[in-house]
Design a protein around this motif. Structure first.
Motif, PDB file in Angstrom:
ATOM      1  N   ARG A 131      -7.137  21.085  15.366  1.00  0.00           N
ATOM      2  CA  ARG A 131      -8.263  20.557  16.141  1.00  0.00           C
ATOM      3  C   ARG A 131      -9.393  19.924  15.313  1.00  0.00           C
ATOM      4  O   ARG A 131     -10.390  19.470  15.889  1.00  0.00           O
ATOM      5  N   SER A 157      -1.590  27.035  20.619  1.00  0.00           N
ATOM      6  CA  SER A 157      -1.041  25.995  21.478  1.00  0.00           C
ATOM      7  C   SER A 157       0.466  26.216  21.568  1.00  0.00           C
ATOM      8  O   SER A 157       1.017  27.090  20.933  1.00  0.00           O
ATOM      9  N   THR A 163      -4.903  23.913  25.590  1.00  0.00           N
ATOM     10  CA  THR A 163      -6.203  24.425  25.187  1.00  0.00           C
ATOM     11  C   THR A 163      -7.275  23.452  25.680  1.00  0.00           C
ATOM     12  O   THR A 163      -6.964  22.393  26.217  1.00  0.00           O
ATOM     13  N   SER A 164      -8.522  23.817  25.521  1.00  0.00           N
ATOM     14  CA  SER A 164      -9.608  22.970  26.003  1.00  0.00           C
ATOM     15  C   SER A 164     -10.829  23.187  25.118  1.00  0.00           C
ATOM     16  O   SER A 164     -10.818  24.019  24.212  1.00  0.00           O
ATOM     17  N   ILE A 166     -14.483  20.792  23.682  1.00  0.00           N
ATOM     18  CA  ILE A 166     -14.738  19.632  22.817  1.00  0.00           C
ATOM     19  C   ILE A 166     -15.044  20.135  21.417  1.00  0.00           C
ATOM     20  O   ILE A 166     -16.134  20.631  21.137  1.00  0.00           O
ATOM     21  N   VAL A 173     -11.481  12.511  16.817  1.00  0.00           N
ATOM     22  CA  VAL A 173     -11.113  13.317  17.975  1.00  0.00           C
ATOM     23  C   VAL A 173     -10.318  12.465  18.973  1.00  0.00           C
ATOM     24  O   VAL A 173     -10.580  11.282  19.157  1.00  0.00           O
ATOM     25  N   GLU A 176      -8.342  12.645  25.026  1.00  0.00           N
ATOM     26  CA  GLU A 176      -8.219  13.704  26.033  1.00  0.00           C
ATOM     27  C   GLU A 176      -9.184  14.859  25.754  1.00  0.00           C
ATOM     28  O   GLU A 176      -9.584  15.585  26.666  1.00  0.00           O
ATOM     29  N   VAL A 177      -9.565  15.034  24.481  1.00  0.00           N
ATOM     30  CA  VAL A 177     -10.570  16.050  24.136  1.00  0.00           C
ATOM     31  C   VAL A 177     -11.945  15.609  24.645  1.00  0.00           C
ATOM     32  O   VAL A 177     -12.678  16.386  25.265  1.00  0.00           O
ATOM     33  N   GLU A 182      -7.675  19.606  29.587  1.00  0.00           N
ATOM     34  CA  GLU A 182      -6.825  20.466  28.771  1.00  0.00           C
ATOM     35  C   GLU A 182      -5.942  19.559  27.916  1.00  0.00           C
ATOM     36  O   GLU A 182      -5.628  18.433  28.306  1.00  0.00           O
ATOM     37  N   TYR A 183      -5.572  20.039  26.750  1.00  0.00           N
ATOM     38  CA  TYR A 183      -4.777  19.202  25.846  1.00  0.00           C
ATOM     39  C   TYR A 183      -3.837  20.081  25.037  1.00  0.00           C
ATOM     40  O   TYR A 183      -3.929  21.318  25.067  1.00  0.00           O
ATOM     41  N   VAL A 187      -3.174  16.415  19.832  1.00  0.00           N
ATOM     42  CA  VAL A 187      -4.493  15.948  19.387  1.00  0.00           C
ATOM     43  C   VAL A 187      -4.524  15.838  17.865  1.00  0.00           C
ATOM     44  O   VAL A 187      -5.221  14.981  17.312  1.00  0.00           O
TER      45      VAL A 187
END
Length: 274
Positions: A131, A157, A163-164, A166, A173, A176-177, A182-183, A187
């Motif tokens: 992330r 994950s 997960t979610s 920012i 980034v 979708e973040v 949720e992503y 990412v």
């Protein structure tokens, strides 16, 4: 009697500083080796998210060690005041430092990217999404090998879990973040694609004067290859970039798929796209 940081290691000069603590060089008399020791001051952790990050960094790095392209953890010590993580001592050089000096040639960029994707694929196989993949978190050791570090933003994950939240750094980034959806682990592939673009171009693909402007550019996702900058970059490299920096998550490559791309397999040499 349980061992403590001070009984096991001799702390030397500070070599880095973060939001919650310091990184110092340390020496182990038992192994006769030098390491890096990150000491996090718990009094600086102001909310539950900070405390989760504190616990996650040690947990995830221990789970993922040892791996040749991930900073290895050797010891973790915790008391009421602090958490100390003893890890591999990398050179104080990051991929960011290499990019700032000059745009990176394709063969060297491919070598770095292969190692970074190998580290990311290892994370994803173990159900971990980093992330915050960015050049400042990619260290280069004395043999110029890539070492992915700083797992303070990592989360679980996998196929049955998204997960979610920012987290991450605006330039790197995924959209979708930013959208607050949720992503999944892809990412990290978007972020690695932005790292690759930045290596080859010397600038990120999406930028602005403020974080909000950068986020707007990321959401538009208009990937351009300015002729002045990309004139000498191969079609194969641009093809990989399009497939990693892809807004459609279902079409975005996984880390394993990116490792099998012709540009990576050919070491950045001119690759046939047949």
């Amino acid at each position: 009697m349980p061992k403590s940081l001070k009984s096991s290691y001799q702390l030397y000069e500070e070599i880095g500083r973060g939001r919650f603590g310091t990184i110092s060089r340390c020496f182990s008399p038992s192994s006769n080796d030098f390491y890096a020791c990150k000491v996090i001051d718990k009094s600086l952790l102001t909310d539950s998210l900070d405390r989760d990050c504190l616990q996650n960094e040690a947990k995830f790095m221990t789970l993922l060690s040892p791996h040749p392209n991930i900073v290895q953890v050797f010891d973790v010590f915790e008391d009421d005041e602090s958490l100390s993580i003893v890890m591999e001592l990398c050179e104080p050089v990051t991929l960011y430092d290499a990019i700032v000096q000059n745009p990176v040639c394709e063969t060297r960029a491919a070598a770095y990217m292969k190692q970074l994707l190998t580290a990311i694929a290892h994370c994803h196989r173990n159900g971990v999404v980093h992330r915050d993949v960015k050049p400042e978190n990619v260290f280069l050791d004395s043999r110029n090998r890539v070492k992915l570090g700083d797992f303070g933003s990592a989360d679980w994950s996998g196929e049955e879990r998204s997960t979610s939240g920012i987290v991450g750094t605006p330039y790197y980034v995924a959209p979708e973040v930013v959208m607050g959806r949720e992503y999944n682990e892809k990412v990290d592939v978007w972020s690695a694609g932005v790292v690759l673009y930045t290596m080859l171009a010397g600038i990120p693909p999406f930028y602005g004067e403020t974080a909000a402007e950068v986020f707007e550019a990321v959401l538009r996702g208009n990937l351009r290859f300015p002729t002045r900058i990309f004139r000498s970059v191969s079609p194969a490299a641009k093809d990989l970039l399009r497939k990693m920096i892809c807004r459609d998550v279902s079409r975005r490559l996984s880390a394993e798929q990116a490792l099998r791309h012709p540009w990576i397999l050919n070491g950045g040499e001119t690759a046939s796209m047949d």
